[in-house]
Motif scaffolding. Structure first.
Motif, PDB file in Angstrom:
ATOM      1  N   PRO A   1       0.785  -1.240   0.000  1.00  0.00           N
ATOM      2  CA  PRO A   1       0.000   0.000   0.000  1.00  0.00           C
ATOM      3  C   PRO A   1       0.814   1.286   0.000  1.00  0.00           C
ATOM      4  O   PRO A   1       0.444   2.246  -0.670  1.00  0.00           O
ATOM      5  CB  PRO A   1      -0.835  -0.089   1.273  1.00  0.00           C
ATOM      6  N   LEU A   2       1.915   1.328   0.714  1.00  0.00           N
ATOM      7  CA  LEU A   2       2.656   2.569   0.861  1.00  0.00           C
ATOM      8  C   LEU A   2       3.890   2.639  -0.041  1.00  0.00           C
ATOM      9  O   LEU A   2       4.726   3.520   0.113  1.00  0.00           O
ATOM     10  CB  LEU A   2       3.050   2.782   2.328  1.00  0.00           C
ATOM     11  N   LYS A   3       3.991   1.717  -0.992  1.00  0.00           N
ATOM     12  CA  LYS A   3       5.117   1.709  -1.926  1.00  0.00           C
ATOM     13  C   LYS A   3       4.585   1.883  -3.342  1.00  0.00           C
ATOM     14  O   LYS A   3       3.694   1.154  -3.772  1.00  0.00           O
ATOM     15  CB  LYS A   3       5.905   0.408  -1.808  1.00  0.00           C
ATOM     16  N   ALA A   4       5.158   2.837  -4.055  1.00  0.00           N
ATOM     17  CA  ALA A   4       4.698   3.129  -5.410  1.00  0.00           C
ATOM     18  C   ALA A   4       5.147   2.058  -6.410  1.00  0.00           C
ATOM     19  O   ALA A   4       4.484   1.812  -7.404  1.00  0.00           O
ATOM     20  CB  ALA A   4       5.193   4.498  -5.853  1.00  0.00           C
TER      21      ALA A   4
ATOM     22  N   ASN B   1      -0.961   8.857   0.891  1.00  0.00           N
ATOM     23  CA  ASN B   1       0.229   8.003   0.868  1.00  0.00           C
ATOM     24  C   ASN B   1      -0.050   6.598   0.346  1.00  0.00           C
ATOM     25  O   ASN B   1       0.875   5.801   0.186  1.00  0.00           O
ATOM     26  CB  ASN B   1       0.839   7.902   2.263  1.00  0.00           C
ATOM     27  N   ILE B   2      -1.317   6.279   0.080  1.00  0.00           N
ATOM     28  CA  ILE B   2      -1.692   4.934  -0.352  1.00  0.00           C
ATOM     29  C   ILE B   2      -1.619   4.842  -1.876  1.00  0.00           C
ATOM     30  O   ILE B   2      -2.204   5.663  -2.583  1.00  0.00           O
ATOM     31  CB  ILE B   2      -3.102   4.565   0.142  1.00  0.00           C
ATOM     32  N   HIS B   3      -0.905   3.832  -2.361  1.00  0.00           N
ATOM     33  CA  HIS B   3      -0.747   3.632  -3.803  1.00  0.00           C
ATOM     34  C   HIS B   3      -1.613   2.501  -4.337  1.00  0.00           C
ATOM     35  O   HIS B   3      -1.968   2.499  -5.520  1.00  0.00           O
ATOM     36  CB  HIS B   3       0.716   3.345  -4.131  1.00  0.00           C
ATOM     37  N   CYS B   4      -1.923   1.510  -3.494  1.00  0.00           N
ATOM     38  CA  CYS B   4      -2.678   0.344  -3.946  1.00  0.00           C
ATOM     39  C   CYS B   4      -3.102  -0.482  -2.740  1.00  0.00           C
ATOM     40  O   CYS B   4      -2.696  -0.217  -1.621  1.00  0.00           O
ATOM     41  CB  CYS B   4      -1.817  -0.508  -4.876  1.00  0.00           C
ATOM     42  N   SER B   5      -3.913  -1.486  -2.983  1.00  0.00           N
ATOM     43  CA  SER B   5      -4.244  -2.456  -1.945  1.00  0.00           C
ATOM     44  C   SER B   5      -3.155  -3.517  -1.909  1.00  0.00           C
ATOM     45  O   SER B   5      -2.484  -3.747  -2.918  1.00  0.00           O
ATOM     46  CB  SER B   5      -5.580  -3.130  -2.264  1.00  0.00           C
ATOM     47  N   PRO B   6      -2.975  -4.192  -0.776  1.00  0.00           N
ATOM     48  CA  PRO B   6      -1.999  -5.285  -0.721  1.00  0.00           C
ATOM     49  C   PRO B   6      -2.369  -6.349  -1.757  1.00  0.00           C
ATOM     50  O   PRO B   6      -3.509  -6.812  -1.795  1.00  0.00           O
ATOM     51  CB  PRO B   6      -2.148  -5.833   0.693  1.00  0.00           C
ATOM     52  N   SER B   7      -1.423  -6.698  -2.618  1.00  0.00           N
ATOM     53  CA  SER B   7      -1.700  -7.623  -3.715  1.00  0.00           C
ATOM     54  C   SER B   7      -0.503  -8.485  -4.039  1.00  0.00           C
ATOM     55  O   SER B   7       0.638  -8.078  -3.847  1.00  0.00           O
ATOM     56  CB  SER B   7      -2.057  -6.849  -4.995  1.00  0.00           C
TER      57      SER B   7
END
Length: 141
Positions: A13-16, A52-58
């Motif tokens: 989530p917090l990494k682009a 700061n959120i880039h995505c859901s955990p995936s």
């Protein structure tokens, strides 16, 4: 045709950028899937500032033909679900001229997103992908 190794990556989530981009065998992937910190990353996402959120955990697996399977966790810590995304090229129907003319077109990046899945459903999708059983994936996802 089954693939022995496919390109694996993680979305945090917090990494682009994607994490751990590399080739994994089916057995290595199952081990990663079972040990992936789904709830911990979801909690990290829920506690973060939205900007700061880039995505859901995936977790993501891709083959050389442009097909990709991805599983994400979404929701709240006490009420979450998994999404299964299956990206593949397909020929689709499209209408034009107010729906009077229908024609086929090739969509190289078609993606179906299926919510309300379980962790086991996600693993099943990945195993079918590793086995190259795209017909079954198409039926289910």
């Amino acid at each position: 045709m089954a693939y022995s190794k496919l390109k694996y990556s993680e979305s945090h989530p917090l990494k682009a950028e994607l994490v751990n981009k590399r080739l994994l065998s089916k057995e290595e992937f199952v081990n990663k899937y079972e040990k992936f910190p789904w709830k911990e990353l979801l909690e990290e996402q829920l506690n973060a500032d939205d900007k700061n959120i880039h995505c859901s955990p995936s977790l993501n697996v891709e083959n050389n033909d442009g097909k990709l399977i991805s599983v994400s966790i979404v929701g709240q810590l006490n009420d979450y679900e998994f999404y299964v995304c299956f990206k593949r090229p397909i020929t689709r129907k499209r209408k034009k001229w107010f729906g009077l003319i229908e024609y086929d077109y090739y969509d190289k990046d078609f993606c179906s997103v299926i919510p309300e899945q379980t962790k086991n459903d996600g693993l099943e999708a990945f195993l079918l992908f590793y086995e190259g059983n795209f017909e079954k994936l198409e039926e289910r996802w």
